[in-house]
Design a protein around this motif. Structure first.
Motif, mmCIF file in Angstrom:
data_model
loop_
_atom_site.group_PDB
_atom_site.id
_atom_site.type_symbol
_atom_site.label_atom_id
_atom_site.label_comp_id
_atom_site.label_asym_id
_atom_site.label_seq_id
_atom_site.Cartn_x
_atom_site.Cartn_y
_atom_site.Cartn_z
ATOM 1 N N GLY A 299 0.797 -1.218 0.000
ATOM 2 C CA GLY A 299 0.000 0.000 0.000
ATOM 3 C C GLY A 299 0.826 1.263 0.000
ATOM 4 N N TYR A 300 0.241 2.338 0.509
ATOM 5 C CA TYR A 300 0.889 3.652 0.540
ATOM 6 C C TYR A 300 0.769 4.253 1.927
ATOM 7 N N ALA A 301 1.795 4.983 2.325
ATOM 8 C CA ALA A 301 1.901 5.491 3.692
ATOM 9 C C ALA A 301 0.855 6.546 3.987
ATOM 10 N N VAL A 302 0.394 6.527 5.244
ATOM 11 C CA VAL A 302 -0.505 7.563 5.733
ATOM 12 C C VAL A 302 0.050 8.248 6.974
ATOM 13 N N GLY A 303 1.106 7.710 7.577
ATOM 14 C CA GLY A 303 1.674 8.350 8.757
ATOM 15 C C GLY A 303 2.735 7.495 9.414
ATOM 16 N N GLN A 304 3.169 7.961 10.581
ATOM 17 C CA GLN A 304 4.253 7.327 11.319
ATOM 18 C C GLN A 304 3.936 7.397 12.805
ATOM 19 N N ILE A 305 4.333 6.363 13.560
ATOM 20 C CA ILE A 305 4.077 6.307 14.993
ATOM 21 C C ILE A 305 5.388 6.405 15.756
ATOM 22 N N HIS A 306 5.563 7.462 16.543
ATOM 23 C CA HIS A 306 6.715 7.642 17.428
ATOM 24 C C HIS A 306 8.055 7.459 16.712
ATOM 25 N N GLY A 307 8.087 7.752 15.435
ATOM 26 C CA GLY A 307 9.337 7.638 14.716
ATOM 27 C C GLY A 307 9.854 6.223 14.600
ATOM 28 N N VAL A 308 8.984 5.225 14.821
ATOM 29 C CA VAL A 308 9.412 3.825 14.803
ATOM 30 C C VAL A 308 8.673 3.029 13.737
ATOM 31 N N TYR A 309 7.368 3.190 13.670
ATOM 32 C CA TYR A 309 6.555 2.378 12.763
ATOM 33 C C TYR A 309 5.915 3.253 11.683
ATOM 34 N N VAL A 310 5.885 2.712 10.475
ATOM 35 C CA VAL A 310 5.205 3.355 9.358
ATOM 36 C C VAL A 310 3.821 2.724 9.211
ATOM 37 N N LEU A 311 2.804 3.563 9.065
ATOM 38 C CA LEU A 311 1.449 3.083 8.833
ATOM 39 C C LEU A 311 1.125 3.268 7.354
ATOM 40 N N ASP B 127 7.999 -1.938 10.614
ATOM 41 C CA ASP B 127 9.131 -1.539 11.460
ATOM 42 C C ASP B 127 10.193 -0.962 10.534
ATOM 43 N N MET B 128 10.329 0.365 10.521
ATOM 44 C CA MET B 128 11.140 0.991 9.469
ATOM 45 C C MET B 128 12.621 0.662 9.616
ATOM 46 N N HIS B 129 13.141 0.552 10.831
ATOM 47 C CA HIS B 129 14.556 0.214 10.987
ATOM 48 C C HIS B 129 14.825 -1.210 10.506
ATOM 49 N N ALA B 130 13.976 -2.153 10.920
ATOM 50 C CA ALA B 130 14.166 -3.542 10.514
ATOM 51 C C ALA B 130 14.060 -3.697 9.008
ATOM 52 N N ARG C 212 13.378 8.642 13.964
ATOM 53 C CA ARG C 212 13.697 9.435 12.776
ATOM 54 C C ARG C 212 12.385 9.722 12.049
ATOM 55 N N GLN C 213 11.999 10.980 11.986
ATOM 56 C CA GLN C 213 10.747 11.338 11.333
ATOM 57 C C GLN C 213 10.947 11.339 9.818
ATOM 58 N N LEU C 214 10.053 10.659 9.117
ATOM 59 C CA LEU C 214 10.132 10.555 7.667
ATOM 60 C C LEU C 214 8.987 11.333 7.028
ATOM 61 N N THR C 215 9.235 11.804 5.825
ATOM 62 C CA THR C 215 8.156 12.391 5.049
ATOM 63 C C THR C 215 7.371 11.268 4.377
ATOM 64 N N LEU C 216 6.176 11.578 3.888
ATOM 65 C CA LEU C 216 5.378 10.560 3.207
ATOM 66 C C LEU C 216 6.093 9.981 1.986
ATOM 67 N N PRO C 217 6.731 10.808 1.143
ATOM 68 C CA PRO C 217 7.472 10.210 0.023
ATOM 69 C C PRO C 217 8.574 9.273 0.485
ATOM 70 N N GLU C 218 9.246 9.603 1.602
ATOM 71 C CA GLU C 218 10.288 8.720 2.117
ATOM 72 C C GLU C 218 9.695 7.395 2.592
ATOM 73 N N MET C 219 8.557 7.465 3.259
ATOM 74 C CA MET C 219 7.892 6.232 3.706
ATOM 75 C C MET C 219 7.479 5.370 2.517
ATOM 76 N N ASN C 220 6.922 6.017 1.493
ATOM 77 C CA ASN C 220 6.512 5.256 0.318
ATOM 78 C C ASN C 220 7.710 4.677 -0.424
ATOM 79 N N ALA C 221 8.821 5.401 -0.410
ATOM 80 C CA ALA C 221 10.038 4.875 -1.024
ATOM 81 C C ALA C 221 10.493 3.599 -0.319
ATOM 82 N N LEU C 222 10.385 3.612 1.008
ATOM 83 C CA LEU C 222 10.732 2.419 1.781
ATOM 84 C C LEU C 222 9.816 1.254 1.430
#
Length: 605
Positions: free
Chosen positions: A417-429, A440-443, A559-569
């Motif tokens: 899917g596509y990102a809608v947000g981030q939780i505590h700089g740890v998880y991407v939703l 889990d963005m680090h993992a 680490r706070q990510l922008t939506l494009p960065e989350m989608n890139a991940l």
């Protein structure tokens, strides 16, 4: 010294029984295999007191003729082989002609059978070997009672009723898994504990190992000439503390083979760490002439005539199935490529404190969705902390009069899917076609970097010459192995030669392993090369270093990510092998379906 004499037939049979009949489960295995060899389509098993008091097998197979029934309880009497050529290409489960004779020597045994087309059934017992008329509609019934009644010393070694039934249950499951086309029923002390209807492999595996296993496994299917590997292999998230969910079959026969176990272990080595054990149900089929099943009376050990080829086939077949990226092996069966996604758009430089390694090692695939002009790829500065940009949410949000969640370009087009947000700089939703995805963005980034590091170094190990050769004592077999596999060692980056009658000298090693203990490394490598077709020792040591490098290079928590960065991940995860697990075998993402979410809020209740 007593004179040499010939043992009586009864004692010979009881000695042989010690190899074949270890406990009730051994009897059950032999009798079930006979039923399958007879072409049975339905088999019923009834046990009493864990199989010690009684074990009864009823099948609907072809049955046994009267004249053959008289020989059924004799040693070395079988209908399955007749010559050495038959033995070298065994295609049946049984063939030794020992099981029934061994069982009859240590238990009260009765066989009732009616051959196809026969006027009526016939019966023999361990005492009355002359067939007598009996009543039976068809097939065969074998009854074994009072196991070890005439050898009380052996009976003392049997465990409790529940333990012996547990072993019988394991055997029943193993054989039922191998033949999903046959219906099975198991009863204990008059109570049916399991009933399995004939069906396909997936249904049988689900019935025995459960929905949880099927939800956490990959389908395995590989072919090469006459070799075929099929079945199901669980992901590391389903790893177990023991080996109770490991089922491997060669031509339908459950086996525990050293060569196969090594290939399976190496296939999981890069995604399963620690003391956990993988789970799998795998079937290897090959020409019967290519495997020797006459290795041990229990027939759970085999010997392959082309062991190296078998090892590599199993290893690579399973590795490919486990390594499939999310977009190819998604449990949600989404289309392979996101709409408008055309591969990597830029590379991010990652400084690696290791001499001789490339610096461009990380590639986060930024979204480039043509239908959204305001959705642009953004570089991901690994080492810098960029503030979260709430304006990005507004750019992706629909133009409505009230507040609403951001809409994604096309949730159905991407498995994660596509990102809608981030939780505590740890998880991407993220939101996909089925609901909510948590990452889990680090993992996830750690796995991406790790796979990229391996890809950069594949085929180019790099060699470090040693100023002073590493000389160490070696056994004769180590010297011979080093000479025999000199070309393989050279390709791995080693320059090894004999330095004396009991010494080896290493003049170069792989660059990444320059600081390793050369003697220890080479001894492990030579032992591996001696027993198995291709060593994974070097790859394992190298990968340990790369995993550490990837862990340090991956994006950190908070680490706070922008939506494009989350989608890139997310896009990189979909294109990366083994992206379902981090380098330590833990999951990198999980799915919550709309049904799951509705249950949390009791919607529709």
């Amino acid at each position: 010294m007593p004179a040499i004499h010939k043992l009586p037939e009864v004692l010979i049979n009881q000695i042989a029984a010690g190899e074949v009949v270890e406990r009730p489960a051994s009897v059950l295995k032999e009798l079930l295999e006979n039923s399958l060899d007879a072409g049975s389509r339905a088999i019923e098993v009834a046990l009493a007191q864990g199989g010690v008091k009684q074990l009864r097998i009823t099948d609907d197979g072809c049955g046994i003729d009267r004249d053959d029934l008289a020989l059924a309880l004799e040693r070395h009497a079988t209908s399955k082989i007749a010559s050495l050529e038959d033995l070298e290409a065994v295609g049946t489960m049984g063939f030794r002609g020992e099981a029934l004779a061994a069982i009859a020597s240590v238990a009260r045994t009765k066989i009732t059978s009616r051959a196809t087309g026969a006027a009526h059934a016939w019966r023999v017992t361990e005492r009355e070997r002359e067939p007598a008329p009996a009543a039976l509609n068809g097939g065969t019934v074998v009854e074994v009672e009072d196991l070890y009644y005439n050898t009380p010393a052996r009976r003392k070694f049997l465990k409790s009723e529940s333990t012996e039934f547990g072993h019988c249950d394991d055997v029943f499951h193993r054989i039922a898994l191998a033949r999903p086309d046959v219906g099975f029923q198991l009863a204990h002390n008059g109570r049916v504990s399991l009933r399995l209807a004939a069906g396909d492999a997936e249904r049988r595996v689900r019935e025995i190992l459960g929905d949880d296993f099927m939800a956490n496994c990959r389908t395995v299917q590989a072919e090469s000439g006459s070799l075929s590997l099929t079945g199901f292999a669980a992901l590391p998230a389903y790893a177990r503390a023991n080996r109770d969910a490991q089922f491997f079959y060669v031509n339908g026969r459950f086996v525990r083979d050293k060569l196969i176990q090594h290939a399976l272990r190496e296939a999981y080595a890069d995604i399963l760490h620690g003391a956990r054990h993988p789970a799998f149900v795998l079937f290897l089929d090959l020409d019967p002439a290519g495997v020797d099943v006459n290795v041990h009376p229990a027939k759970t050990e085999v010997r392959f005539r082309e062991g190296r080829a078998i090892h590599q086939f199993v290893f690579h077949g399973l590795t490919r199935a486990l390594a499939a990226p999310v977009q190819a092996a998604s449990l949600m069966h989404s289309p392979a490529d996101p709409a408008g996604y055309s591969g990597p758009t830029e590379q991010i430089r990652l400084a690696v404190e290791e001499p001789g390694l490339p610096r461009q090692l990380s590639s986060w695939h930024a979204d480039n969705v043509e239908t959204r002009a305001d959705f642009r790829p953004t570089s991901f500065p690994v080492g810098n902390r960029a503030p979260f940009n709430p304006a990005a949410l507004e750019q992706l949000a629909p133009r409505t009069s009230g507040p609403a969640l951001p809409q994604t370009p096309d949730n159905a087009s991407a498995p994660l899917g596509y990102a809608v947000g981030q939780i505590h700089g740890v998880y991407v939703l993220a939101q996909n076609a089925h609901g909510l995805v948590l990452v889990d963005m680090h993992a996830a980034h750690e796995r991406i970097l790790y796979e990229q590091l391996k890809h950069v170094l594949d085929g180019n190990p790099g060699v470090q010459r040693l100023l002073i050769p590493a000389v160490f004592n070696a056994s004769k077999i180590e010297l011979a192995t080093a000479e025999e596999h000199a070309d393989t060692l050279t390709r791995m980056g080693f320059d090894v030669a004999a330095a004396g009658p009991n010494e080896l000298a290493a003049r170069s090693v792989p660059a990444l392993l320059g600081r390793a203990n050369v003697a220890e490394l080479l001894r492990a490598l030579l032992a591996e090369l001696r027993d198995f077709p291709a060593s994974e020792v070097i790859a394992a040591r190298r990968n340990e270093l790369l995993a550490t490098m990837a862990c340090h290079g991956a994006v950190r928590a908070n680490r706070q990510l922008t939506l494009p960065e989350m989608n890139a991940l997310l896009r990189d995860m979909e294109a990366t092998e083994r992206a379902d697990q981090c380098n330590h075998g833990r999951p990198t993402w999980t799915q919550l379906s709309m049904t799951d979410l509705d249950k949390l809020f009791m919607r529709g209740q």
